[in-house]
Design a protein around this motif. Sequence first.
Motif, PDB file in Angstrom:
ATOM      1  N   PHE A  44      48.514  46.983  43.194  1.00  0.00           N
ATOM      2  CA  PHE A  44      47.308  46.135  43.104  1.00  0.00           C
ATOM      3  C   PHE A  44      46.077  46.955  42.728  1.00  0.00           C
ATOM      4  N   THR A  45      45.997  48.167  43.314  1.00  0.00           N
ATOM      5  CA  THR A  45      44.815  48.981  43.019  1.00  0.00           C
ATOM      6  C   THR A  45      44.794  49.368  41.541  1.00  0.00           C
ATOM      7  N   ILE A  46      45.973  49.757  41.027  1.00  0.00           N
ATOM      8  CA  ILE A  46      46.016  50.150  39.608  1.00  0.00           C
ATOM      9  C   ILE A  46      45.612  48.964  38.733  1.00  0.00           C
ATOM     10  N   ILE A  47      46.184  47.800  39.052  1.00  0.00           N
ATOM     11  CA  ILE A  47      45.889  46.626  38.219  1.00  0.00           C
ATOM     12  C   ILE A  47      44.401  46.262  38.320  1.00  0.00           C
ATOM     13  N   THR A  48      43.872  46.215  39.541  1.00  0.00           N
ATOM     14  CA  THR A  48      42.460  45.812  39.677  1.00  0.00           C
ATOM     15  C   THR A  48      41.532  46.893  39.116  1.00  0.00           C
ATOM     16  N   ASP A  49      41.966  48.142  39.227  1.00  0.00           N
ATOM     17  CA  ASP A  49      41.172  49.238  38.662  1.00  0.00           C
ATOM     18  C   ASP A  49      41.051  49.046  37.149  1.00  0.00           C
ATOM     19  N   TYR A  50      42.223  48.781  36.581  1.00  0.00           N
ATOM     20  CA  TYR A  50      42.258  48.588  35.124  1.00  0.00           C
ATOM     21  C   TYR A  50      41.411  47.384  34.710  1.00  0.00           C
ATOM     22  N   LEU A  51      41.658  46.276  35.393  1.00  0.00           N
ATOM     23  CA  LEU A  51      40.954  45.044  35.006  1.00  0.00           C
ATOM     24  C   LEU A  51      39.450  45.162  35.228  1.00  0.00           C
ATOM     25  N   SER A  52      39.060  45.754  36.368  1.00  0.00           N
ATOM     26  CA  SER A  52      37.624  45.821  36.659  1.00  0.00           C
ATOM     27  C   SER A  52      36.939  46.778  35.672  1.00  0.00           C
ATOM     28  N   SER A  53      37.654  47.879  35.316  1.00  0.00           N
ATOM     29  CA  SER A  53      37.058  48.812  34.353  1.00  0.00           C
ATOM     30  C   SER A  53      36.879  48.140  32.999  1.00  0.00           C
ATOM     31  N   ARG A  54      37.932  47.409  32.584  1.00  0.00           N
ATOM     32  CA  ARG A  54      37.840  46.659  31.321  1.00  0.00           C
ATOM     33  C   ARG A  54      36.691  45.653  31.390  1.00  0.00           C
ATOM     34  N   ALA A  55      36.600  44.974  32.519  1.00  0.00           N
ATOM     35  CA  ALA A  55      35.556  43.956  32.682  1.00  0.00           C
ATOM     36  C   ALA A  55      34.167  44.585  32.587  1.00  0.00           C
ATOM     37  N   CYS A  56      34.053  45.797  33.173  1.00  0.00           N
ATOM     38  CA  CYS A  56      32.764  46.480  33.122  1.00  0.00           C
ATOM     39  C   CYS A  56      32.397  46.835  31.678  1.00  0.00           C
ATOM     40  N   GLU A  57      33.454  47.178  30.902  1.00  0.00           N
ATOM     41  CA  GLU A  57      33.202  47.503  29.495  1.00  0.00           C
ATOM     42  C   GLU A  57      32.765  46.269  28.707  1.00  0.00           C
ATOM     43  N   ARG A  58      33.399  45.166  29.052  1.00  0.00           N
ATOM     44  CA  ARG A  58      33.140  43.939  28.266  1.00  0.00           C
ATOM     45  C   ARG A  58      32.337  42.924  29.056  1.00  0.00           C
ATOM     46  N   TYR A  59      31.464  43.415  29.899  1.00  0.00           N
ATOM     47  CA  TYR A  59      30.716  42.507  30.775  1.00  0.00           C
ATOM     48  C   TYR A  59      29.979  41.428  29.992  1.00  0.00           C
ATOM     49  N   ALA A  60      29.641  41.773  28.750  1.00  0.00           N
ATOM     50  CA  ALA A  60      28.858  40.816  27.969  1.00  0.00           C
ATOM     51  C   ALA A  60      29.659  39.553  27.675  1.00  0.00           C
ATOM     52  N   GLU A  61      31.016  39.736  27.534  1.00  0.00           N
ATOM     53  CA  GLU A  61      31.855  38.575  27.199  1.00  0.00           C
ATOM     54  C   GLU A  61      32.244  37.777  28.436  1.00  0.00           C
ATOM     55  N   LEU A  62      32.003  38.341  29.626  1.00  0.00           N
ATOM     56  CA  LEU A  62      32.470  37.691  30.862  1.00  0.00           C
ATOM     57  C   LEU A  62      31.292  37.238  31.710  1.00  0.00           C
ATOM     58  N   SER A  63      31.618  36.330  32.618  1.00  0.00           N
ATOM     59  CA  SER A  63      30.545  35.900  33.516  1.00  0.00           C
ATOM     60  C   SER A  63      30.305  36.988  34.556  1.00  0.00           C
ATOM     61  N   VAL A  64      29.122  37.031  35.122  1.00  0.00           N
ATOM     62  CA  VAL A  64      28.791  38.004  36.169  1.00  0.00           C
ATOM     63  C   VAL A  64      29.742  37.850  37.350  1.00  0.00           C
ATOM     64  N   ALA A  65      30.078  36.611  37.683  1.00  0.00           N
ATOM     65  CA  ALA A  65      30.960  36.346  38.832  1.00  0.00           C
ATOM     66  C   ALA A  65      32.328  36.987  38.617  1.00  0.00           C
ATOM     67  N   THR A  66      32.869  36.862  37.387  1.00  0.00           N
ATOM     68  CA  THR A  66      34.191  37.436  37.115  1.00  0.00           C
ATOM     69  C   THR A  66      34.152  38.952  37.296  1.00  0.00           C
ATOM     70  N   VAL A  67      33.137  39.575  36.724  1.00  0.00           N
ATOM     71  CA  VAL A  67      33.033  41.039  36.850  1.00  0.00           C
ATOM     72  C   VAL A  67      32.879  41.423  38.324  1.00  0.00           C
ATOM     73  N   ASN A  68      32.073  40.649  39.025  1.00  0.00           N
ATOM     74  CA  ASN A  68      31.878  40.890  40.456  1.00  0.00           C
ATOM     75  C   ASN A  68      33.187  40.810  41.240  1.00  0.00           C
ATOM     76  N   VAL A  69      33.926  39.722  41.010  1.00  0.00           N
ATOM     77  CA  VAL A  69      35.171  39.493  41.769  1.00  0.00           C
ATOM     78  C   VAL A  69      36.193  40.592  41.465  1.00  0.00           C
ATOM     79  N   LEU A  70      36.320  40.951  40.202  1.00  0.00           N
ATOM     80  CA  LEU A  70      37.300  41.982  39.849  1.00  0.00           C
ATOM     81  C   LEU A  70      36.943  43.318  40.498  1.00  0.00           C
TER      82      LEU A  70
END
Length: 633
Positions: A44-70
Amino acid sequence: MWNYNYVLPSLLVLVIILFYYFSRPRLPLRLNKTFLGILLLDIFTIITDYLSSRACERYAELSVATVNVLNMAFFICFLTRIYWFYLFSVDALKIYYAKPRWKGVVSGVPILFAEAVALSSFFTGAVFTVDAAGYHRGPWYFLLPVCSFLYIFQAFVLIIRNRKRLSPFEIGSLMGYNTILAIGNLVRILMPKYLIMNTFCLLAILVIYLSFENPDLYTSDRGTAFNMRAFQDMLNEMGQKKPYRILGMVLRDYNDERGIYGGAQMDQGIALISQYLYKQYPECLVFYLRSGCFTLLGPENLDCGRIRGEIEERFEKPWNASDADLYLTPAFVEVGAEVSKESVDRVVNTLLIALDSAGKADEGHAGQERSDIIQAIDQQMETKRSLEHALEMDEVEVFLQPLYDVKNKRIIAAEALARIRDMNGKLIPPNLFIPIAEKNGHINLLGEQVFRKTCRFIRDHVIEDLGLAWVNVNLSPIQCMRSDLPQRFSAILREYGVPADMIHLEITEASIIDYSLLQKQVMSLRKEGFQFALDDYGSGYSNLTRVKHYPFINVKLDMEVVWDYFRERDTLLPTLVQAFRQMDVTITAEGIETAEMAEALAALGCDYLQGYYYSRPIPMDDFVAKYGKKAVS
Ligand code: C2E
Ligand code: MG
Ligand code: MG
């Protein structure tokens, strides 16, 4: 922005470990559950690490809530994983069973605090914030590395403090994986853009897997059953929680059968039997301990009777190994709730002894209820404790049984017989404690105590007034093998000022093992003035010519020989008596219980008679009271 090179390989290796972990038998041990927790948390940590890092990179395409939750999910997984790694060290060191539970709860406080702070970041931005400009670290971000180091440090403290509980290899492994985690955390601080912490965690998991979780460490090499180590670990843990029941099964005459069928066939047989038990009794754990010994460990209410019946029925058919049909016979031992509270060592020892004796029992005993064996073993342990206590406290008692002189029609001597008491003050007969004392070497101490107390008795009484011309003391074969025996006994004689010819040493024929050494010993003791009697003649491999080579002055006919004569009046006993008379040794008949026996043996030519007809062995004081005034019984 981030480097993801390490993510996928780490994930793949983890999946492989998980696959192996689930495809092999596992014990429901706390340690194993914690390990499984680490594996899942790591994934879970690897997956969430990956997803949250990706989300941080593409924060512009995602909602703030999604980046926050990840990110939140990542922080919670990350923190929990730290704690679970710590828990593994705690479980491996078997700490929580001994210590109060609250310590476990307290140990979770820092991580709960950190998780609470992380969760509050939604509103406070403590650990991180996400806004239109993306992800930012918060002022409390330091909690992550601090928590990591705190728990690693605490783990080291525990490992060092409890290092005696495990093997050096295991302690080394615990230290090893915690060191790897510490390095991983350092690297994470120094190179935050590489998602490399997960790789270090994976290395730590590998160390744990290889040193603690590898199924081969816990399974027997003969099949699907767990091994002795697994059995002990499981009992250790279950004993703390709930009562259990063990059905032990042993293949009778295992070694002989192995000789007949050959090792490879027998190993196949063992594997087949393990598989059968494993499939047939899913409510139990199946262990293969050693040499044909299996155990089923189940709940307290396990229906051992039914299971035994079913297994016996299955054993009526052969086990089909590749080249031979194996016809085997099982014997059973049940260990119930009564021992659940005993120490694991004791349960395992009891079980193994019981299984060994069940496996060797002759045909008549096959399948017989074995609780009697368990009882016997319990008694043996109790006897051992009482013996050690008596020896330590100098509390071995000496009882005296008179020997009747046929010619003079009076008591002439007495035999000193050792007695000890159990914890309730009840007498334990020598046939229970002498063999134990002989096995563990205590017989030397015991024999010396009896000898010393006999000498003291002789010193403290005018024994002629008791009608005694001498006292017989038994000497164990083991004592005879001690080269310093003559010196030790002579020293005691001198200490009490007792002449050596007041003591007749009884040795049994069985003791004539190392003839040359025995002969040497007997000769040195004879030089010191001791006399010898041959005890229990006729009970073992009696050899008349051998008697001639030793300077016995007296032979004691074993009571079985005497009783046989009264069951069936053959010529054995009269012949023996005649032979000994010609050899110029006196004869004592043991086991005289009736006037008829006394008369008959006197008529046959025995010189001395000993038995309940005259008196049972009685305490020294009673002996003095009874025979004190030269009373003739
Ligand atoms: P043992 O030396 O042959 O001693 C005689 C045993 O026969 C004694 O048993 C005695 O109580 C028993 N006995 C005597 N008369 C009768 C009788 O009329 N009927 C029956 N049924 N039994 C009778 P105990 O005291 O139980 O001792 C058993 C054995 O333990 C002794 O056999 C001896 O071999 C051993 N033992 C006892 N004390 C010592 C000791 O201090 N050192 C050593 N090494 N062995 C000892
Ligand atoms: Mg004797
Ligand atoms: Mg005897």
